[in-house]
Write an enzyme that holds these catalytic residues in place. Structure first.
Site, PDB file in Angstrom:
ATOM      1  CG  HIS A 123      -1.559   1.467   1.384  1.00 42.72           C
ATOM      2  ND1 HIS A 123      -3.187   1.396   1.175  1.00 42.72           N
ATOM      3  CD2 HIS A 123      -1.263   2.380   1.879  1.00 42.72           C
ATOM      4  CE1 HIS A 123      -3.399   2.595   1.340  1.00 42.72           C
ATOM      5  NE2 HIS A 123      -2.365   3.341   1.927  1.00 42.72           N
ATOM      6  CD  GLU A 124       1.843   3.451   3.839  1.00 45.29           C
ATOM      7  OE1 GLU A 124       1.960   4.461   3.200  1.00 45.29           O
ATOM      8  OE2 GLU A 124       0.735   3.228   4.519  1.00 45.29           O
ATOM      9  CG  HIS A 180       0.239   6.522  -0.287  1.00 45.13           C
ATOM     10  ND1 HIS A 180      -0.664   6.845  -0.977  1.00 45.13           N
ATOM     11  CD2 HIS A 180       0.010   5.677   0.681  1.00 45.13           C
ATOM     12  CE1 HIS A 180      -1.504   6.613  -0.307  1.00 45.13           C
ATOM     13  NE2 HIS A 180      -1.298   6.028   0.917  1.00 45.13           N
ATOM     14  CG  HIS A 208      -5.664   6.871   0.901  1.00 46.64           C
ATOM     15  ND1 HIS A 208      -5.573   7.344   2.137  1.00 46.64           N
ATOM     16  CD2 HIS A 208      -4.864   5.847   0.974  1.00 46.64           C
ATOM     17  CE1 HIS A 208      -4.616   6.915   2.836  1.00 46.64           C
ATOM     18  NE2 HIS A 208      -3.981   5.878   2.140  1.00 46.64           N
TER      19      HIS A 208
END
Lengths: 442, 86
Positions: free
Chosen positions: A123-124, A127, A133
């Site tokens: 997930h990170e 980014h 998101h």
């Protein structure tokens, strides 16, 4: 108010773990491996290449920090916020990824209260490469922690995330945007291999084999080039049969994902149906996509219907999508489409007259001929012919590895690796044209 | 629906500000209060983003989600105080 998308202008991104977790049961190597695989998830679908560096500034710095740590996002102890990463851009922190060191980071844990490091890292890193998101129900970029996502070696991004990263960077070559992701689950968890170690450039060992005096473990035509494998090393020839380097390259540094302790390979071939590259060693085999091993390997050679013990040689017969396997005095013909051995195999003796009954390896070359290697010699079978061409065997060292007869002769084997190749011994070699052969280590 | 407790409301406002659904608490004049309408809109936006029914009410499901571990980055760019025409 969707923010303008940000992305990296470059496609090769370096990373390093600057601060490891302090009291975590996860060791440093495990953390590094999980970071490697979490980045690979994105690199597998988009044309982004991630490589680990040590000691020098990286594009993506990874820190395990507690509480206030000098950015706008202080951590808050166990639970709450668990990690964050900075979008690409001009800021010095762009791409940097921070994990809350107060979380109970886990990997393959049944502990429901733990925080699966791989899932959060994927997930990170989303980014870190520019994704924000999303509200999509099935997306790794949902802001809430959803629990473990499965084995790092088999995880595939949800379609929604693949589409978003393709919008930023395009599609990685060899990825089909419409193909469904592989959903096969491993029967048992594969061991998480170590990530490739890019941190040093170890000089070649002094015990490297000499190309002019050795016989080869495996020979293969891969992407039109010839590869000669010996122990932990290999030599590479271009499509024009020019030796790329007199010095061998290290197998481990080029073919990423083979076990570190592997001391050689038995046979290698490029699979005609999908151009993946298959390595055999003993009872196991690995499938590579380009230079990276596929997830789920090694697998037993019984997948091919081969008995334990592996193979001596593999020969891809592109015209028919068949692959010949040789072991001792037996050979098998494998149908790559049907994924099974053809009836009547194994059979004795190669199907071409004059080819030795036991082989080191074999390959087809771009001239249409098949070449069979054993010891220091090779045999040539012209396309469509049932027997070895007249005048064979010939010297492998002389005709392929830019060696003089005196070098290839055991009596004259004292030449140092890297010595300039003599002219005139090889058809259209670099040395014949007066060029020095350039060094290539990886 | 029963009115949310004061501490839940406090958690909710702080949470909504932190993740971009309300202007940051330190924004503008000190002591600025969200109107009930603003708060309800922010809760509704958060619920939509999270896949909940957008009621605009700080109910148990919404509070439970606010207590779920998550990424620190805001879901939306930091909200700014709305300007209204007279």
């Amino acid at each position: 108010q969707a923010p303008a998308p940000t992305r990296w202008n470059k496609r090769n991104l370096s990373w390093r773990v600057r601060r490891f977790p302090r009291d975590s049961p996860l060791g440093r190597d495990t953390v590094r491996a999980l970071m490697h695989y979490a980045l690979k998830v994105w690199g597998d679908v988009a044309p982004l290449n991630f490589h680990e560096v040590a000691g020098s500034p990286a594009d993506i710095h990874i820190d395990f920090s507690k509480a206030e740590h000098n950015d706008r996002y202080p951590f808050d102890g166990p639970g709450g916020t668990v990690a964050h990463a900075f979008l690409p851009g001009d800021r010095r922190a762009a791409g940097d990824t921070h994990f809350d060191d107060d979380e109970a980071w886990t990997f393959r844990s049944a502990d429901e209260h733990g925080m699966d490091l791989f899932a959060v890292a994927v997930h990170e890193f989303g980014h870190a490469i520019g994704l924000s998101h999303v509200a999509a129900a099935r997306s790794i970029m949902q802001p809430y922690y959803q629990g473990p996502v499965g084995d790092p070696l088999h995880y595939g991004l949800p379609y929604a995330d693949r589409v978003r990263v393709w919008q930023l960077y395009g599609v990685r070559e060899s990825v089909s945007p419409t193909a469904p992701p592989a959903t096969t689950e491993p029967k048992e968890p594969a061991l998480l291999p170590e990530p490739p170690d890019n941190r040093s450039s170890t000089p070649p060992r002094k015990d490297v084999p000499h190309r002019c005096t050795t016989h080869f473990d495996a020979v293969a035509q891969i992407r039109g080039e010839a590869f000669f494998f010996k122990g932990k090393y290999f030599w590479r020839l271009t499509r024009d049969r020019h030796l790329v380097s007199l010095q061998p390259a290290q197998v481990q540094r080029f073919w990423r994902g083979l076990p570190l302790h592997l001391d050689g390979v038995d046979a290698v071939y490029e699979r005609a149906i999908d151009h993946k590259i298959v390595f055999f060693k003993g009872d196991r085999y690995w499938v590579f996509k380009d230079t990276n091993v596929e997830e789920g390997f090694p697998r037993p050679v019984s997948d091919f219907g081969l008995p334990p013990g592996g193979v001596d040689a593999a020969l891809s017969w592109a015209h028919s999508d068949k692959t010949y396997f040789f072991k001792d005095q037996l050979y098998w013909r494998y149908d790559e489409h049907a994924r099974r051995m053809d009836p009547g195999h194994p059979a004795r003796s190669p199907p071409w007259r004059g080819v030795p009954s036991t082989l080191d390896d074999a390959m087809r070359w771009s001239d249409g001929a098949a070449y069979f290697f054993r010891g220091r010699e090779y045999w040539k079978v012209l396309d469509g012919e049932p027997a070895v061409a007249p005048g064979y065997p010939q010297s492998t060292a002389r005709d392929w590895l830019v060696c003089r007869d005196s070098q290839a002769d055991p009596a004259g084997a004292g030449a140092e690796a890297g010595a300039p190749a003599p002219p005139g011994q090889h058809d259209r070699s670099h040395s014949e044209d007066g060029y020095q052969v350039c060094a290539c280590s990886s | 629906a029963p009115a949310p407790r004061a501490e839940d409301l406090s958690l909710g406002v702080e949470w909504l500000s932190r993740f971009g659904y309300l202007p940051p608490a330190a924004d503008g004049a000190a002591g600025r209060l969200q109107t009930q309408e603003e708060l309800s809109e922010a809760i509704g936006a958060m619920q939509r983003f999270a896949g909940l029914e957008a009621t605009g009410v700080l109910d148990e499901a919404t509070l439970a989600l606010m207590r779920t571990p998550r990424c620190s980055l805001p879901d939306l760019p930091a909200a700014t105080p709305a300007r209204r025409r007279r």
